[in-house]
Design a protein around this motif. Sequence first.
Motif, PDB file in Angstrom:
ATOM      1  N   HIS A 184       0.834  -1.206   0.000  1.00  0.00           N
ATOM      2  CA  HIS A 184       0.000   0.000   0.000  1.00  0.00           C
ATOM      3  C   HIS A 184       0.864   1.249   0.000  1.00  0.00           C
ATOM      4  CE1 HIS A 184      -3.946  -1.875   0.595  1.00  0.00           C
ATOM      5  NE2 HIS A 184      -3.276  -2.806   1.221  1.00  0.00           N
ATOM      6  N   ASN A 185       0.409   2.196  -0.750  1.00  0.00           N
ATOM      7  CA  ASN A 185       1.152   3.442  -0.884  1.00  0.00           C
ATOM      8  C   ASN A 185       0.774   4.388   0.253  1.00  0.00           C
ATOM      9  OD1 ASN A 185       2.831   5.345  -2.305  1.00  0.00           O
ATOM     10  ND2 ASN A 185       0.922   6.407  -2.765  1.00  0.00           N
ATOM     11  N   TYR A 186       1.767   4.886   0.924  1.00  0.00           N
ATOM     12  CA  TYR A 186       1.541   5.865   2.000  1.00  0.00           C
ATOM     13  C   TYR A 186       2.672   6.877   1.900  1.00  0.00           C
ATOM     14  CZ  TYR A 186      -0.409   7.281   6.511  1.00  0.00           C
ATOM     15  OH  TYR A 186      -1.044   7.953   7.517  1.00  0.00           O
ATOM     16  N   PRO A 187       2.359   8.160   1.915  1.00  0.00           N
ATOM     17  CA  PRO A 187       3.443   9.136   1.733  1.00  0.00           C
ATOM     18  C   PRO A 187       4.522   9.011   2.798  1.00  0.00           C
ATOM     19  CG  PRO A 187       1.376  10.205   2.347  1.00  0.00           C
ATOM     20  CD  PRO A 187       1.056   8.780   2.088  1.00  0.00           C
TER      21      PRO A 187
ATOM     22  N   ARG B  65      -1.748  -1.874 -17.603  1.00  0.00           N
ATOM     23  CA  ARG B  65      -0.463  -1.827 -16.895  1.00  0.00           C
ATOM     24  C   ARG B  65      -0.323  -0.549 -16.082  1.00  0.00           C
ATOM     25  NH1 ARG B  65       2.623  -5.873 -17.470  1.00  0.00           N
ATOM     26  NH2 ARG B  65       2.576  -7.108 -19.365  1.00  0.00           N
ATOM     27  N   LYS B  66      -0.741   0.541 -16.697  1.00  0.00           N
ATOM     28  CA  LYS B  66      -0.592   1.832 -16.036  1.00  0.00           C
ATOM     29  C   LYS B  66      -1.556   1.959 -14.849  1.00  0.00           C
ATOM     30  CE  LYS B  66       0.101   6.625 -17.162  1.00  0.00           C
ATOM     31  NZ  LYS B  66      -0.310   7.747 -17.991  1.00  0.00           N
ATOM     32  N   GLU B  67      -2.774   1.541 -15.072  1.00  0.00           N
ATOM     33  CA  GLU B  67      -3.796   1.694 -14.036  1.00  0.00           C
ATOM     34  C   GLU B  67      -3.508   0.819 -12.822  1.00  0.00           C
ATOM     35  OE1 GLU B  67      -6.397   3.713 -13.894  1.00  0.00           O
ATOM     36  OE2 GLU B  67      -7.208   2.882 -12.033  1.00  0.00           O
ATOM     37  N   ASN B  68      -3.103  -0.430 -13.102  1.00  0.00           N
ATOM     38  CA  ASN B  68      -2.979  -1.395 -12.011  1.00  0.00           C
ATOM     39  C   ASN B  68      -1.544  -1.694 -11.609  1.00  0.00           C
ATOM     40  OD1 ASN B  68      -5.874  -2.137 -11.640  1.00  0.00           O
ATOM     41  ND2 ASN B  68      -5.663  -2.704 -13.784  1.00  0.00           N
ATOM     42  N   PRO B 161       5.848   1.962  -9.763  1.00  0.00           N
ATOM     43  CA  PRO B 161       6.589   2.643 -10.829  1.00  0.00           C
ATOM     44  C   PRO B 161       6.543   4.161 -10.656  1.00  0.00           C
ATOM     45  CG  PRO B 161       4.961   1.098 -11.718  1.00  0.00           C
ATOM     46  CD  PRO B 161       4.697   1.219 -10.269  1.00  0.00           C
ATOM     47  N   LYS B 162       7.462   4.835 -11.366  1.00  0.00           N
ATOM     48  CA  LYS B 162       7.551   6.288 -11.206  1.00  0.00           C
ATOM     49  C   LYS B 162       6.235   6.982 -11.542  1.00  0.00           C
ATOM     50  CE  LYS B 162      12.409   7.431 -11.688  1.00  0.00           C
ATOM     51  NZ  LYS B 162      13.460   7.905 -12.581  1.00  0.00           N
ATOM     52  N   ASN B 163       5.640   6.576 -12.654  1.00  0.00           N
ATOM     53  CA  ASN B 163       4.357   7.168 -13.026  1.00  0.00           C
ATOM     54  C   ASN B 163       3.203   6.232 -12.681  1.00  0.00           C
ATOM     55  OD1 ASN B 163       5.739   9.372 -14.159  1.00  0.00           O
ATOM     56  ND2 ASN B 163       6.120   8.164 -16.009  1.00  0.00           N
ATOM     57  N   GLY B 164       3.395   5.475 -11.612  1.00  0.00           N
ATOM     58  CA  GLY B 164       2.378   4.497 -11.234  1.00  0.00           C
ATOM     59  C   GLY B 164       1.147   5.134 -10.627  1.00  0.00           C
ATOM     60  N   ASN B 165       0.165   4.297 -10.432  1.00  0.00           N
ATOM     61  CA  ASN B 165      -1.096   4.744  -9.845  1.00  0.00           C
ATOM     62  C   ASN B 165      -1.071   4.442  -8.349  1.00  0.00           C
ATOM     63  OD1 ASN B 165      -3.696   5.318  -9.184  1.00  0.00           O
ATOM     64  ND2 ASN B 165      -4.618   3.674 -10.387  1.00  0.00           N
ATOM     65  N   PRO B 166      -0.944   5.458  -7.500  1.00  0.00           N
ATOM     66  CA  PRO B 166      -0.825   5.191  -6.062  1.00  0.00           C
ATOM     67  C   PRO B 166      -2.099   4.636  -5.438  1.00  0.00           C
ATOM     68  CG  PRO B 166      -0.952   7.557  -6.482  1.00  0.00           C
ATOM     69  CD  PRO B 166      -0.895   6.890  -7.819  1.00  0.00           C
ATOM     70  N   ASP B 167      -3.215   4.743  -6.149  1.00  0.00           N
ATOM     71  CA  ASP B 167      -4.471   4.261  -5.576  1.00  0.00           C
ATOM     72  C   ASP B 167      -4.605   2.743  -5.617  1.00  0.00           C
ATOM     73  OD1 ASP B 167      -5.159   6.838  -5.103  1.00  0.00           O
ATOM     74  OD2 ASP B 167      -6.256   7.090  -6.992  1.00  0.00           O
ATOM     75  N   VAL B 168      -3.808   2.107  -6.479  1.00  0.00           N
ATOM     76  CA  VAL B 168      -3.865   0.644  -6.553  1.00  0.00           C
ATOM     77  C   VAL B 168      -2.616   0.084  -5.900  1.00  0.00           C
ATOM     78  CG1 VAL B 168      -3.937  -1.347  -8.089  1.00  0.00           C
ATOM     79  CG2 VAL B 168      -5.221   0.698  -8.663  1.00  0.00           C
ATOM     80  N   PRO B 169      -2.782  -0.693  -4.827  1.00  0.00           N
ATOM     81  CA  PRO B 169      -1.597  -1.243  -4.162  1.00  0.00           C
ATOM     82  C   PRO B 169      -0.850  -2.191  -5.084  1.00  0.00           C
ATOM     83  CG  PRO B 169      -3.608  -1.671  -2.895  1.00  0.00           C
ATOM     84  CD  PRO B 169      -4.035  -1.121  -4.195  1.00  0.00           C
TER      85      PRO B 169
END
Lengths: 188, 241
Positions: A184-187, B65-68, B161-169
């Motif tokens: 999970h992403n967390y700042p 790939r980008k979304e997930n 990834p650098k331009n990844g989607n932070p909303d998807v773990p």
Amino acid sequence: MQNLIEMTTNDPFQRDESAGRIAPGVGFRTRRRVTGGSDVFANPPKAGSSGLTRRGWLEQATPSKLGATDPERIKGGEAVKLTRFGWGFLLAALLATSGGATALAGGPVELQKAKGEACLKPTDWMRRNHMDFLKHSREDTVREGVRNAKESFLNCKSCHVSREQFCDRCHNYASVKPDCFECHNYPK
Amino acid sequence: MTVMDRRKVLGLGGALAAGVALAPGLHLIAAPQAPDGASAGRRWGMLIDVTKCSSGCTACIDACRKENNVPLFNNPQRDIHWIRKVELQDKAGRKPAVSLPVLCNHCENPPCVHVCPTEASFIRKDGVVLVDMHRCIGCRYCMIACPYKARSLVYHPTSLPKNGNPDVPIRGKGVVEKCTFCVHRLDAGRPPACVEACPGAMLFGDLNDPGSPIAKRLKEVPTQVIRADLGLKPQVHYQGL
């Protein structure tokens, strides 16, 4: 610390908070032996308090280090002897590592102040039980599709903005290694 | 008098239903779900028009790939694919080859769910087959069971990834992952990323709603599913196969 409580719980939200810390376990039957009133976070050491209190806190905080986990030994005088012996050493170690009285004055660890006004539950409750909140909502989110619950992991970010300054500090102190942040992403 | 009352009530109900159906007309799928989670009344499905899918196009794969945050390890045997393009040619070679995207078919009788020893694989109420990463032990029974080869094991540690989607773990090493129909988007009232990126070959919607575009199209045109003989009742349908 002497009053050991046997506790069986299914629901982490329906329990006796006075019984101290309970191991997290949502959806699973947990049976743990917990020590009453030995919560180091609930009873941080106070600067200027009497030596007796301080020793009491240290005894409670580090039962395993002092070999005082066995209730029988505690009831007998052995543990007390051990604690007296170890107390000086521990205090010295603590002073050396954590900057002495300043660290003690602010509690065991200094955490980043939250942005928001109030958390979902009182701070004491959250200190002990936030992991159950997260586990409960993760089941709901993943398996039932309930999104944006108030107790969602995503909501924590809005107030506790830094993982390093808030979550990690306490986890490091308590020597727990939750693997939430591996995925999970967390700042930072 | 009683009849009139009943009619009124029915009329009001009908008007309300029509309003609900028309209001989200701008979206491909219906309104976002209620806060109580996935609805058992829905069954998400996809219709892919193979005749419109060109062999060189990888818009759906890239979007997925980008979304997930689907990783690539530069190793064809271990790369993870939630959706992949497959070229099909009939054995006699009479018909031209077709290119079609293959993804998790979100079966109604999913063998992956049946074999999972930890109940990590499960069907959500709305028919989406998912993996609960918190429970997955990476045994790979599901990968063996899936006839569509829709699942991949994460062989290596991954990072956002650098331009990844932070909303998807991201998924940790040692779990099995696959297409989720972008549940996080479905729950927000948006179609899956591949459908949004596709220039017109993919149609997504609620198969249980007779008024939805996908349900209408399924009635109008002849469609097929892959390996219908297995009786898994897949929810990804193909047109022009």
